[in-house]
Design a protein around this motif. Structure first.
Motif, PDB file in Angstrom:
ATOM      1  N   ALA A 147       0.850  -1.241   0.197  1.00 22.66           N
ATOM      2  CA  ALA A 147      -0.064  -0.055   0.078  1.00 22.66           C
ATOM      3  C   ALA A 147       0.825   1.203   0.025  1.00 22.66           C
ATOM      4  CB  ALA A 147      -0.965   0.014   1.306  1.00 22.66           C
ATOM      5  N   ASN A 165       0.510  -1.958  -4.864  1.00 22.92           N
ATOM      6  CA  ASN A 165      -0.653  -2.818  -5.596  1.00 22.92           C
ATOM      7  C   ASN A 165      -1.903  -2.693  -4.494  1.00 22.92           C
ATOM      8  OD1 ASN A 165      -2.496  -5.178  -6.146  1.00 22.92           O
ATOM      9  ND2 ASN A 165      -0.788  -6.154  -7.070  1.00 22.92           N
ATOM     10  N   GLY A 166      -2.822  -2.026  -4.638  1.00 23.86           N
ATOM     11  CA  GLY A 166      -3.890  -1.918  -4.035  1.00 23.86           C
ATOM     12  C   GLY A 166      -5.003  -2.785  -3.772  1.00 23.86           C
ATOM     13  N   ASP A 167      -5.112  -3.702  -4.722  1.00 23.22           N
ATOM     14  CA  ASP A 167      -6.086  -4.592  -4.762  1.00 23.22           C
ATOM     15  C   ASP A 167      -5.405  -5.846  -3.835  1.00 23.22           C
ATOM     16  OD1 ASP A 167      -8.004  -4.161  -6.391  1.00 23.22           O
ATOM     17  OD2 ASP A 167      -7.103  -4.750  -8.138  1.00 23.22           O
ATOM     18  N   GLU A 168      -4.061  -6.212  -4.078  1.00 15.76           N
ATOM     19  CA  GLU A 168      -3.366  -7.414  -3.333  1.00 15.76           C
ATOM     20  C   GLU A 168      -3.085  -6.531  -1.768  1.00 15.76           C
ATOM     21  OE1 GLU A 168      -1.923 -10.749  -2.266  1.00 15.76           O
ATOM     22  OE2 GLU A 168      -3.095 -10.338  -4.061  1.00 15.76           O
ATOM     23  N   VAL A 176      -5.277  -4.851   0.043  1.00 12.20           N
ATOM     24  CA  VAL A 176      -6.513  -4.915   0.695  1.00 12.20           C
ATOM     25  C   VAL A 176      -6.743  -6.298   1.072  1.00 12.20           C
ATOM     26  CG1 VAL A 176      -8.999  -4.830   0.367  1.00 12.20           C
ATOM     27  CG2 VAL A 176      -7.542  -2.861  -0.273  1.00 12.20           C
ATOM     28  N   ARG A 221      -4.886   3.367  -1.101  1.00 15.22           N
ATOM     29  CA  ARG A 221      -4.111   3.097  -2.343  1.00 15.22           C
ATOM     30  C   ARG A 221      -4.938   2.284  -3.473  1.00 15.22           C
ATOM     31  NH1 ARG A 221      -0.235   5.000  -4.129  1.00 15.22           N
ATOM     32  NH2 ARG A 221       0.742   4.980  -2.295  1.00 15.22           N
ATOM     33  N   ASN A 222      -6.227   1.716  -3.000  1.00 19.36           N
ATOM     34  CA  ASN A 222      -7.173   1.325  -4.008  1.00 19.36           C
ATOM     35  C   ASN A 222      -8.038   2.313  -4.489  1.00 19.36           C
ATOM     36  OD1 ASN A 222      -7.259  -1.236  -5.448  1.00 19.36           O
ATOM     37  ND2 ASN A 222      -8.973  -1.793  -4.188  1.00 19.36           N
ATOM     38  N   GLU A 234     -10.460   3.661  -2.751  1.00 14.07           N
ATOM     39  CA  GLU A 234     -11.624   3.349  -1.977  1.00 14.07           C
ATOM     40  C   GLU A 234     -11.558   4.429  -0.765  1.00 14.07           C
ATOM     41  OE1 GLU A 234     -12.935  -0.482  -1.494  1.00 14.07           O
ATOM     42  OE2 GLU A 234     -11.115  -1.111  -2.481  1.00 14.07           O
ATOM     43  N   THR A 267      -5.421  -1.265 -12.153  1.00  9.05           N
ATOM     44  CA  THR A 267      -6.914  -1.149 -11.873  1.00  9.05           C
ATOM     45  C   THR A 267      -7.352   0.138 -11.445  1.00  9.05           C
ATOM     46  OG1 THR A 267      -6.517  -1.359  -9.519  1.00  9.05           O
ATOM     47  CG2 THR A 267      -6.693  -3.672 -10.814  1.00  9.05           C
ATOM     48  N   PRO A 314     -10.052   2.695  -9.365  1.00  7.68           N
ATOM     49  CA  PRO A 314     -10.450   2.791  -8.320  1.00  7.68           C
ATOM     50  C   PRO A 314     -11.972   2.123  -8.121  1.00  7.68           C
ATOM     51  CG  PRO A 314      -9.645   4.956  -8.721  1.00  7.68           C
ATOM     52  CD  PRO A 314      -9.481   4.016  -9.898  1.00  7.68           C
ATOM     53  N   LYS A 315     -12.247   1.255  -7.091  1.00  7.95           N
ATOM     54  CA  LYS A 315     -13.584   0.803  -6.799  1.00  7.95           C
ATOM     55  C   LYS A 315     -14.279   1.663  -5.826  1.00  7.95           C
ATOM     56  CE  LYS A 315     -11.245  -3.155  -8.225  1.00  7.95           C
ATOM     57  NZ  LYS A 315      -9.956  -2.909  -8.526  1.00  7.95           N
TER      58      LYS A 315
END
Length: 171
Positions: free
Chosen positions: A34, A43-46, A48, A79-80, A82, A161, A163-164
């Motif tokens: 992060a 890597n925000g996904d990883e 999280v 970082r992701n 969110e 990716t 942002p979600k």
């Protein structure tokens, strides 16, 4: 200490340590992914996923939720992309810190300033990044260090990716 700054090698060591199923090692990997100063390793996904895993391991062990791990979850979410969730988690980290009887007043004051600084970033829709590490003069790589090959760490930036929003990550 004693070796050149190499974020790829650090990532490989964090990955290896996280496979120990020890919650703090997993949390450390999440924090690194992060907040790493090398954007190629963020890597925000990883982050999280690893932060969730660390919190789950801690809960399953019967331990209380820790402000450090909640702070990591906030950094990973930010970082992701969110940020709304990151803000909620960061506020929770600040609350848990205030309740932690094991932290000295001096440590609490310092950590509270750090946590509030990160909260201000998330409120501005910005993730937190650690400061660039300064290497030691004359440091040399360890002879026969094969961690990068052993961990098969990919070259370059992970797949980007978007942002979600509103993924329901808030607990």
């Amino acid at each position: 200490r004693g070796v050149p700054v190499d974020y790829r090698r650090a990532a490989a060591w964090y990955m290896r340590a996280s496979r120990s199923d020890e919650p703090w090692a997993t949390n450390d990997l999440a924090w690194f992914l992060a907040t790493c100063p090398d954007s190629n390793l963020q890597n925000g996904d990883e982050a999280v996923l690893q932060a969730k895993s660390a919190l789950k391991m801690l809960a399953e062990s019967g331990a209380d939720e820790r402000h450090e791990m909640v702070d990591t979850m906030a950094a990973a979410l930010a970082r992701n992309g969110e940020f709304a969730e990151a803000i909620l988690w960061q506020k929770k980290a600040i609350t848990l810190l205030a309740e932690d009887k094991e932290v000295t007043d001096e440590e609490r004051k310092s950590l509270e300033a750090e946590f509030k600084g990160r909260l201000a970033l998330y409120e501005k829709q910005k993730p937190y990044t650690d400061e660039e590490a300064q290497g030691e003069e004359g440091a040399k790589a360890m002879p026969q260090d094969t961690i990068l090959q052993e961990e098969n760490l990919p070259q370059g930036k992970p797949k980007s990716t978007k942002p979600k929003r509103g993924r329901g990550t808030v607990v």
